[in-house]
Design an enzyme around this catalytic site. Structure first.
Site, PDB file in Angstrom:
ATOM      1  CE1 TYR A 297      -4.646   0.692   0.484  1.00  0.00           C
ATOM      2  CE2 TYR A 297      -2.701   2.289   1.707  1.00  0.00           C
ATOM      3  CZ  TYR A 297      -4.635   2.408   1.260  1.00  0.00           C
ATOM      4  OH  TYR A 297      -5.230   3.293   0.619  1.00  0.00           O
ATOM      5  CE1 TYR A 341      -5.585   6.055  -1.292  1.00  0.00           C
ATOM      6  CE2 TYR A 341      -7.848   7.546  -1.384  1.00  0.00           C
ATOM      7  CZ  TYR A 341      -6.928   7.059  -0.746  1.00  0.00           C
ATOM      8  OH  TYR A 341      -7.319   6.777   0.253  1.00  0.00           O
TER       9      TYR A 341
END
Length: 388
Positions: A297, A341
């Site tokens: 991430y 995203y």
């Protein structure tokens, strides 16, 4: 499940389908429609129909309720529905929830989804806005009066301490940005397709919250992503090779807050990801040397470095050199810095493609992929493996 013992979930469920919308800055349609498009695409990828679905999992932040998505997709009765808190920290936990339901026999086919207009609608990077009073807000109250109003400013505190503790400069964060954008440049689905960057580009980008520059911060995206989870046995009978859920874990560390855990003894690591790492290694039977691809991430580059260290790929303060040497293929879709995203859900999809052997940036022989969710908050992770 105790974080101190090996759990029994590994190998009992698999991801059988993935689907997404296009990734844009202005989708021109509702978040519900994005969710429905992604869910239908994932079901089609798996060779399943909406009527086959009896479970749904999403994020607490999602604006499209499970029953509304079920109705809009043409699903029937649901026997399981669940939401996971803590923003991007929920990404891998949605898959864990689905796998738990399947393993327990509560549901047979569970779809995980996340859809938002994060660029054209609510922009999470804008930071704190009016909200109802909550215990979480009390914790933020210790930081907001001092100007720490956005995710970038919260992460900057830990990033500054990391640099100081290890005698480094902000330029080391550029290695993560360059690697992500390298892979995004060859991924037609990525927003930054065809646009790689150099370390010089990173160093020339403007400050956002020192020591973070613009190219240390993930982009903002409109889009949706969905994943289909079912038993390994059923997945083997479907359209695509299954991505076996070899391990799934959630983690929260001591003195945990949402992005503002500044009162810990040490700000140079991510204890919540350490909890996840220990459980993933225990349950999967793997270690760093067994992982072929890392999908970490990357809302902010410093936390990618800290994750590598928490998982034991390298020692404390050694992650910048580890990434620069490309000792592990990282974020082969381009990550949230380069592709989109989507609160980490697109990273899970890339891990599935790597295991299937269908990624546009395929790592030869990839059979085990580590995936992580948002950091700085209570988080989650997965180890996905090829079948057999």
């Amino acid at each position: 499940m105790s974080a101190r013992v090996r759990d029994s979930l590994g190998g009992r469920a698999a991801i059988a389908g993935i689907g997404a919308t296009e990734f844009s800055k202005d989708s021109g349609r509702s978040e519900l429609r994005l969710a429905v498009e992604a869910v239908r695409a994932a079901l089609d990828d798996a060779g399943l129909a909406p009527a086959d679905v009896d479970g749904l999992v999403t994020f607490t932040m999602d604006t499209s309720p499970e029953i509304t998505v079920a109705q809009a997709c043409g699903m029937g009765e649901l026997s399981f529905f669940s939401r996971v808190h803590y923003g991007g920290g929920a990404a891998c936990a949605t898959v864990q929830q689905a796998a738990l339901a399947v393993a327990a026999g509560v549901a047979e086919v569970v779809v995980c989804y996340r859809a938002f207009n994060e660029r054209s609608g609510r922009r999470f990077g804008a930071g704190v806005r009016h909200r109802e009073p909550s215990a979480e807000g009390v914790a933020l109250g210790w930081a907001l009066p001092f100007g720490l109003l956005t995710p970038a400013s919260w992460v900057a505190m830990a990033a500054r301490r990391y640099l100081h503790a290890h005698g480094l400069t902000p330029e080391v964060f550029g290695h993560v940005a360059v690697v992500d954008r390298k892979y995004a440049a060859t991924n037609p689905a990525a927003w930054f397709h065809g646009r790689p960057i150099t370390l010089a580009d990173h160093a020339a980008s403007r400050w956002i919250a020192e020591p973070l520059r613009l190219l240390d911060c993930c982009q903002e995206t409109d889009g949706g992503q969905a994943l289909v989870v079912t038993s390994l046995e059923r997945a083997r009978e479907l359209r695509r090779p299954p991505a076996v859920i070899a391990a799934a874990a959630q983690g929260s560390g001591r003195a945990q807050e949402q992005m503002t855990s500044f009162y810990r003894d040490d700000l140079t690591g991510l204890p919540e990801m350490g909890v996840v790492a220990r459980q993933l290694w225990r349950t999967s039977g793997c270690g760093p040397a067994d992982i072929d691809v890392g999908i970490l991430y990357d809302h902010f580059t410093p936390f990618v470095l800290m994750q590598l260290e928490e998982f034991g790929f390298c020692g404390r303060g050694e992650a910048p050199d580890f990434v620069a040497a490309e000792r592990l293929p990282l974020n082969t879709h381009g990550g949230q810095l380069g592709e989109a995203y989507l609160h980490g859900m697109n990273g899970v999809a890339e891990a599935v493609r790597q295991v299937r052997g269908t990624s546009v940036n395929q790592v030869p022989g990839a059979s085990r992929v580590l995936v992580t969710a948002g950091t700085g908050v209570p988080t989650s992770g997965l180890v996905l493996a090829a079948d057999g």
